[in-house]
Structures are given as structure tokens and as C-alpha cells.
Scaffold this motif. Structure first.
Motif, PDB file in Angstrom:
ATOM      1  N   ILE A  65       5.882  11.869  -2.586  1.00  0.00           N
ATOM      2  CA  ILE A  65       4.775  12.142  -1.676  1.00  0.00           C
ATOM      3  C   ILE A  65       4.115  13.444  -2.105  1.00  0.00           C
ATOM      4  O   ILE A  65       4.780  14.460  -2.282  1.00  0.00           O
ATOM      5  N   GLY A  66       2.813  13.395  -2.296  1.00  0.00           N
ATOM      6  CA  GLY A  66       2.067  14.594  -2.639  1.00  0.00           C
ATOM      7  C   GLY A  66       2.050  14.937  -4.113  1.00  0.00           C
ATOM      8  O   GLY A  66       1.545  15.982  -4.487  1.00  0.00           O
ATOM      9  N   GLN A  67       2.597  14.071  -4.958  1.00  0.00           N
ATOM     10  CA  GLN A  67       2.541  14.342  -6.394  1.00  0.00           C
ATOM     11  C   GLN A  67       1.291  13.733  -6.992  1.00  0.00           C
ATOM     12  O   GLN A  67       0.779  12.732  -6.507  1.00  0.00           O
ATOM     13  N   GLN A  69      -0.936  11.625  -9.591  1.00  0.00           N
ATOM     14  CA  GLN A  69      -0.687  10.344 -10.217  1.00  0.00           C
ATOM     15  C   GLN A  69      -0.260  10.499 -11.684  1.00  0.00           C
ATOM     16  O   GLN A  69       0.580   9.753 -12.179  1.00  0.00           O
ATOM     17  N   ALA A  70      -0.775  11.509 -12.357  1.00  0.00           N
ATOM     18  CA  ALA A  70      -0.385  11.757 -13.754  1.00  0.00           C
ATOM     19  C   ALA A  70       1.091  12.143 -13.846  1.00  0.00           C
ATOM     20  O   ALA A  70       1.793  11.701 -14.759  1.00  0.00           O
ATOM     21  N   ASN A  71       1.544  12.952 -12.911  1.00  0.00           N
ATOM     22  CA  ASN A  71       2.967  13.339 -12.914  1.00  0.00           C
ATOM     23  C   ASN A  71       3.858  12.144 -12.647  1.00  0.00           C
ATOM     24  O   ASN A  71       4.910  11.985 -13.267  1.00  0.00           O
ATOM     25  N   LEU A  72       3.460  11.299 -11.720  1.00  0.00           N
ATOM     26  CA  LEU A  72       4.242  10.111 -11.413  1.00  0.00           C
ATOM     27  C   LEU A  72       4.272   9.151 -12.604  1.00  0.00           C
ATOM     28  O   LEU A  72       5.310   8.577 -12.919  1.00  0.00           O
TER      29      LEU A  72
END
Length: 76
Positions: A65-67, A69-72
Motif C-alpha cells: 500500500i502506498g508504493q 508502481q515502478a517499485n512494485l
């Protein structure tokens, strides 16, 4: 199901990190929340625990939650 209807947690879940397994008993079926400052290794600990369950018939769900989209996408 509600809290009363759930079956009790009676089987431990090993994270693969000896310090965490020794200090914080985690049970199969238990929900865990990792809270901490940025860059403290929360994602690394979660991913290590998920990877340690390979071949053990355990379903792990990682919620970010709150990350960004590139990090995910990098994690996946």
C-alpha cells in the motif's frame, strides 16, 4: 470470517531469518504487519519470508500500500 469463527493458530511459520524466528513467533494463518521507516529492510524481510515458503504448501500474499508502481514491478 470473524475473529470468533477463525480456527486457532497452532502451527509455526519459519521466515528463514533466525533472529526473527527466535524473537517473534509467527503462526501459519496469522496476518503480519511490518511497520518502519524508509530503507529499513521491510520489503527484504517480507520477500525472504515468502521465498522461504517455497515447496511448503503455504500461500503467501504480499500487499504493498502506498508504493509506486515502478517499485512494485521491480519486486515482482
Amino acid at each position: 470470517p470473524g475473529v470468533i469463527e477463525r480456527s486457532p493458530v497452532d502451527e509455526s511459520l519459519e521466515t528463514g531469518v533466525m533472529v526473527i524466528d527466535a524473537l517473534i513467533p509467527i503462526g501459519k494463518g496469522q496476518r503480519e504487519l511490518l511497520i518502519g521507516n524508509r530503507n529499513t529492510g521491510k520489503t527484504v524481510i517480507a520477500l525472504d519470508a515468502i521465498l522461504h515458503q517455497k515447496g511448503k504448501n503455504v500461500l503467501c500474499i504480499y500487499v504493498s500500500i502506498g508504493q509506486r508502481q515502478a517499485n512494485l514491478a521491480r519486486i515482482v
